[in-house]
Scaffold this active site. Structure first.
Site, PDB file in Angstrom:
ATOM      1  N   GLU A  67     -11.666  -6.615   1.513  1.00 13.68           N
ATOM      2  CA  GLU A  67     -10.641  -6.578   0.458  1.00 13.68           C
ATOM      3  C   GLU A  67     -11.282  -6.959  -0.876  1.00 13.68           C
ATOM      4  O   GLU A  67     -12.097  -7.888  -0.923  1.00 13.68           O
ATOM      5  CB  GLU A  67      -9.545  -7.577   0.830  1.00 13.68           C
ATOM      6  CG  GLU A  67      -8.162  -7.127   0.494  1.00 13.68           C
ATOM      7  CD  GLU A  67      -7.745  -5.863   1.223  1.00 13.68           C
ATOM      8  OE1 GLU A  67      -7.751  -4.796   0.562  1.00 13.68           O
ATOM      9  OE2 GLU A  67      -7.397  -5.912   2.410  1.00 13.68           O
ATOM     10  N   HIS A  68     -10.943  -6.211  -1.928  1.00 18.31           N
ATOM     11  CA  HIS A  68     -11.520  -6.435  -3.260  1.00 18.31           C
ATOM     12  C   HIS A  68     -13.038  -6.196  -3.269  1.00 18.31           C
ATOM     13  O   HIS A  68     -13.736  -6.685  -4.150  1.00 18.31           O
ATOM     14  CB  HIS A  68     -11.201  -7.844  -3.784  1.00 18.31           C
ATOM     15  CG  HIS A  68      -9.764  -8.002  -4.210  1.00 18.31           C
ATOM     16  ND1 HIS A  68      -9.297  -7.564  -5.423  1.00 18.31           N
ATOM     17  CD2 HIS A  68      -8.692  -8.515  -3.556  1.00 18.31           C
ATOM     18  CE1 HIS A  68      -8.000  -7.823  -5.518  1.00 18.31           C
ATOM     19  NE2 HIS A  68      -7.609  -8.391  -4.393  1.00 18.31           N
ATOM     20  N   GLY A  92       2.082  -0.964   0.787  1.00 20.51           N
ATOM     21  CA  GLY A  92       0.637  -1.110   0.875  1.00 20.51           C
ATOM     22  C   GLY A  92       0.005  -0.320   2.007  1.00 20.51           C
ATOM     23  O   GLY A  92      -1.159  -0.513   2.328  1.00 20.51           O
ATOM     24  N   LEU A  93       0.769   0.591   2.604  1.00 18.34           N
ATOM     25  CA  LEU A  93       0.184   1.464   3.634  1.00 18.34           C
ATOM     26  C   LEU A  93      -0.205   2.816   3.052  1.00 18.34           C
ATOM     27  O   LEU A  93      -0.553   3.739   3.782  1.00 18.34           O
ATOM     28  CB  LEU A  93       1.166   1.665   4.794  1.00 18.34           C
ATOM     29  CG  LEU A  93       1.585   0.397   5.516  1.00 18.34           C
ATOM     30  CD1 LEU A  93       2.392   0.709   6.755  1.00 18.34           C
ATOM     31  CD2 LEU A  93       0.351  -0.389   5.912  1.00 18.34           C
ATOM     32  N   SER A 126       1.522   5.235   1.245  1.00 10.37           N
ATOM     33  CA  SER A 126       2.340   6.446   1.358  1.00 10.37           C
ATOM     34  C   SER A 126       1.990   7.413   0.236  1.00 10.37           C
ATOM     35  O   SER A 126       2.066   8.627   0.403  1.00 10.37           O
ATOM     36  CB  SER A 126       3.821   6.090   1.313  1.00 10.37           C
ATOM     37  OG  SER A 126       4.196   5.571   0.057  1.00 10.37           O
ATOM     38  N   SER A 127       1.559   6.870  -0.900  1.00 12.38           N
ATOM     39  CA  SER A 127       1.224   7.750  -2.035  1.00 12.38           C
ATOM     40  C   SER A 127      -0.013   8.590  -1.730  1.00 12.38           C
ATOM     41  O   SER A 127      -0.029   9.798  -1.991  1.00 12.38           O
ATOM     42  CB  SER A 127       1.044   6.943  -3.318  1.00 12.38           C
ATOM     43  OG  SER A 127      -0.019   6.014  -3.205  1.00 12.38           O
ATOM     44  N   GLU A 186      -3.542  10.354  -8.583  1.00  9.18           N
ATOM     45  CA  GLU A 186      -2.981   8.996  -8.636  1.00  9.18           C
ATOM     46  C   GLU A 186      -3.299   8.344  -9.992  1.00  9.18           C
ATOM     47  O   GLU A 186      -2.444   7.730 -10.622  1.00  9.18           O
ATOM     48  CB  GLU A 186      -3.576   8.170  -7.492  1.00  9.18           C
ATOM     49  CG  GLU A 186      -2.992   6.818  -7.337  1.00  9.18           C
ATOM     50  CD  GLU A 186      -2.080   6.682  -6.112  1.00  9.18           C
ATOM     51  OE1 GLU A 186      -1.260   5.782  -6.115  1.00  9.18           O
ATOM     52  OE2 GLU A 186      -2.166   7.481  -5.165  1.00  9.18           O
ATOM     53  N   ASP A 214      -8.060   4.912  -0.073  1.00  4.55           N
ATOM     54  CA  ASP A 214      -6.804   5.371   0.527  1.00  4.55           C
ATOM     55  C   ASP A 214      -6.839   6.867   0.841  1.00  4.55           C
ATOM     56  O   ASP A 214      -6.484   7.303   1.930  1.00  4.55           O
ATOM     57  CB  ASP A 214      -5.627   5.081  -0.415  1.00  4.55           C
ATOM     58  CG  ASP A 214      -5.489   3.596  -0.702  1.00  4.55           C
ATOM     59  OD1 ASP A 214      -6.178   2.793  -0.038  1.00  4.55           O
ATOM     60  OD2 ASP A 214      -4.701   3.237  -1.598  1.00  4.55           O
TER      61      ASP A 214
HETATM   62  P1  ADP Z   1       2.285   2.787  -1.333  1.00  2.00           P
HETATM   63  O1  ADP Z   1       1.255   3.832  -1.597  1.00  2.00           O
HETATM   64  O2  ADP Z   1       1.705   1.438  -1.090  1.00  2.00           O
HETATM   65  O3  ADP Z   1       3.249   3.157  -0.251  1.00  2.00           O
HETATM   66  P2  ADP Z   1       3.001   3.406  -4.048  1.00  2.00           P
HETATM   67  O4  ADP Z   1       3.869   2.713  -5.017  1.00  2.00           O
HETATM   68  O5  ADP Z   1       1.581   3.631  -4.396  1.00  2.00           O
HETATM   69  O6  ADP Z   1       3.142   2.618  -2.671  1.00  2.00           O
HETATM   70  O7  ADP Z   1       3.597   4.840  -3.743  1.00  2.00           O
HETATM   71  C1  ADP Z   1       4.957   5.000  -3.434  1.00  2.00           C
HETATM   72  C2  ADP Z   1       5.513   6.229  -4.137  1.00  2.00           C
HETATM   73  O8  ADP Z   1       5.065   7.418  -3.442  1.00  2.00           O
HETATM   74  C3  ADP Z   1       7.009   6.285  -4.087  1.00  2.00           C
HETATM   75  O9  ADP Z   1       7.575   5.622  -5.200  1.00  2.00           O
HETATM   76  C4  ADP Z   1       7.286   7.784  -4.127  1.00  2.00           C
HETATM   77  O10 ADP Z   1       7.234   8.272  -5.455  1.00  2.00           O
HETATM   78  C5  ADP Z   1       6.113   8.350  -3.364  1.00  2.00           C
HETATM   79  N1  ADP Z   1       6.443   8.523  -1.933  1.00  2.00           N
HETATM   80  C6  ADP Z   1       5.790   7.993  -0.881  1.00  2.00           C
HETATM   81  N2  ADP Z   1       6.364   8.337   0.286  1.00  2.00           N
HETATM   82  C7  ADP Z   1       7.406   9.114  -0.009  1.00  2.00           C
HETATM   83  C8  ADP Z   1       8.409   9.799   0.765  1.00  2.00           C
HETATM   84  N3  ADP Z   1       8.440   9.730   2.102  1.00  2.00           N
HETATM   85  N4  ADP Z   1       9.324  10.524   0.091  1.00  2.00           N
HETATM   86  C9  ADP Z   1       9.324  10.594  -1.251  1.00  2.00           C
HETATM   87  N5  ADP Z   1       8.418   9.977  -2.033  1.00  2.00           N
HETATM   88  C10 ADP Z   1       7.467   9.249  -1.437  1.00  2.00           C
HETATM   89 MG    MG Z   2      -0.106   3.814  -3.216  1.00  3.32          MG
END
Ligand code: ADP
Ligand code: MG
Length: 385
Positions: A29-30, A118-119, A121-122, A154, A166
């Site tokens: 981490e970091h 923090g998993l 999703s983006s 991103e 990521d």
């Molecule tokens: P993380 O990457 O840690 O989950 P982020 O803040 O970097 O959090 O990214 C989250 C953003 O990605 C959400 O605000 C949304 O815009 C987009 N996102 C992720 N998953 C979905 C989903 N299943 N449906 C719609 N948007 C999503």
């Molecule tokens: Mg993210």
């Protein structure tokens, strides 16, 4: 699958299905911005994407989870879009910037990665679109290019200056493996994550303290300050990646206390990544767990990026039978801990943690049980259900 259902409700005709996973980081981490090592794995939680090529230069999107729609033209520069649509838009733009010419498309997506925990999703969202557009339009971009496209999307469209981990994990990940990624050379090596009899459980504090981004910038500066001083004595050093404990120890009295502390943490954490890989190769979960606890201790005391919520989760985990390791995961000041827990003790672990956490902080944490899963790809046959 929601992506499928949404596509069929909204659009007509044939479509192809893609999936891209979120990720965990076992340790390291970091270390990324210090050109060191990280140890992520792609997980069994994903963004699923149903997509069809169009012969106009237009993209029509449906977010199944949010129940929203958005559209843009491929040659738009700054269309007004909901936040989630900036990711696919950013992927299109970054592909174009590199000379690739994706066509128009219709797409619906949704998934089961907790959003904003923090998993990553983006990154999953970026990787899903990058892989899908690459396949749909025969762009011929390699995986590394797709990871860089996601990362740039991103940076430039979501405004988050993330490292490459990521997107890399989402694209290159393999079921049953962690990836040791060298953040300097981007060389990577797989190690088996053989956790027979154990589970990886994430405990989500559901908090994000506002300190996070200012502290992040300050830590980066302190590491740079450390490197500048170390270079005066060891000119070959370019980043903390090139420093070992002995070099650092000899300079302790010349360095400001906090700077020394930060540098020590990074040097030790890099060593822990290597040690964790050895422990995994030897099938020694006890040692992996101990290294996770040490990582947390370093993040808490030397690097000072933890917070009371994370510390309570780790302290409670340490006292719970069957817990081999626990540490904060991600940048800090909130988010999740990652825990290595004996399968038989998962319920006990969750009960104890939930009780202790609610008592101190007034709300329950969330738990996610994760396994490793394959990297971003097209789904075929009965995977398409
Ligand atoms: P993380 O990457 O840690 O989950 P982020 O803040 O970097 O959090 O990214 C989250 C953003 O990605 C959400 O605000 C949304 O815009 C987009 N996102 C992720 N998953 C979905 C989903 N299943 N449906 C719609 N948007 C999503
Ligand atoms: Mg993210």
């Amino acid at each position: 699958m929601k992506a499928r259902e949404s596509f069929e409700k909204e659009f007509t005709g044939q479509y192809r299905l893609f999936a891209a996973p979120g990720r965990i980081n076992l340790i390291g981490e970091h270390t990324d911005y210090n050109e060191g090592f990280v140890l992520p794995a792609s997980i069994d939680k994903r963004i699923y994407l149903a997509i069809q090529a169009l012969d106009t230069m237009r993209a029509d999107l449906v977010s199944a989870d949010l129940g929203e729609k958005a559209s843009f033209l491929l040659d738009d520069t700054r269309p007004k879009l909901p936040h989630w649509a900036l990711y696919p838009f950013g992927v299109v733009k970054e592909l174009q910037k590199r000379g690739f010419r994706p066509g128009g498309f219709r797409a619906a997506f949704g998934g089961d990665i907790p959003i904003g925990s923090g998993l990553s999703s983006s990154a999953a969202l970026e990787s899903a679109f990058a892989v899908a557009l690459n396949a749909l339009f025969g762009l011929g971009a390699d995986q590394m290019t797709l990871a860089l496209v996601g990362q740039s999307a991103e940076h430039h469209y979501a405004g988050v200056r993330c490292g490459i981990m990521d997107q890399f994990a989402s694209l290159f990940g393999k079921k049953g493996q962690v990836i040791r990624l060298d953040c300097r050379s981007l060389e990577h090596e797989f190690f088996p994550l053989d956790l027979e009899g154990f589970e990886l459980i994430l405990a989500d504090t559901r908090v994000k303290h506002s300190l996070a981004s200012s502290a992040y910038n300050e830590r980066r500066r302190q590491c740079e300050t450390g490197v500048a001083l170390i270079r005066k004595h060891f000119p070959a050093v370019k980043s903390l990646r090139d420093v070992n404990r002995e070099m650092l120890a000899g300079l302790e009295n010349q360095m400001e206390g906090k700077v020394f502390q930060r540098c020590s943490y990074v040097v030790e954490e890099n060593a822990r990544v290597t040690q964790t890989c050895d422990a995994l190769a030897q099938g020694d979960p006890d040692r992996v767990g101990r290294l996770m606890f040490f990582s947390h201790q370093g993040l808490r005391e030397q690097y000072e990026v933890s917070c009371p919520e994370l510390n309570l989760l780790v302290e409670t985990a340490a006292k719970t039978p069957g817990v081999k390791g626990s540490r904060m995961m991600g940048g800090g000041f909130g988010g999740c801990t990652i825990n290595l827990v004996r399968s038989n003790n998962v319920q006990l672990f969750q009960d104890r943690i939930a009780r202790a956490f609610e008592k101190d902080f007034g709300h329950l944490p969330l738990f996610y049980q994760v396994s490793t899963g394959d990297g971003a790809r097209e789904l075929t046959g009965n995977e398409q259900k």
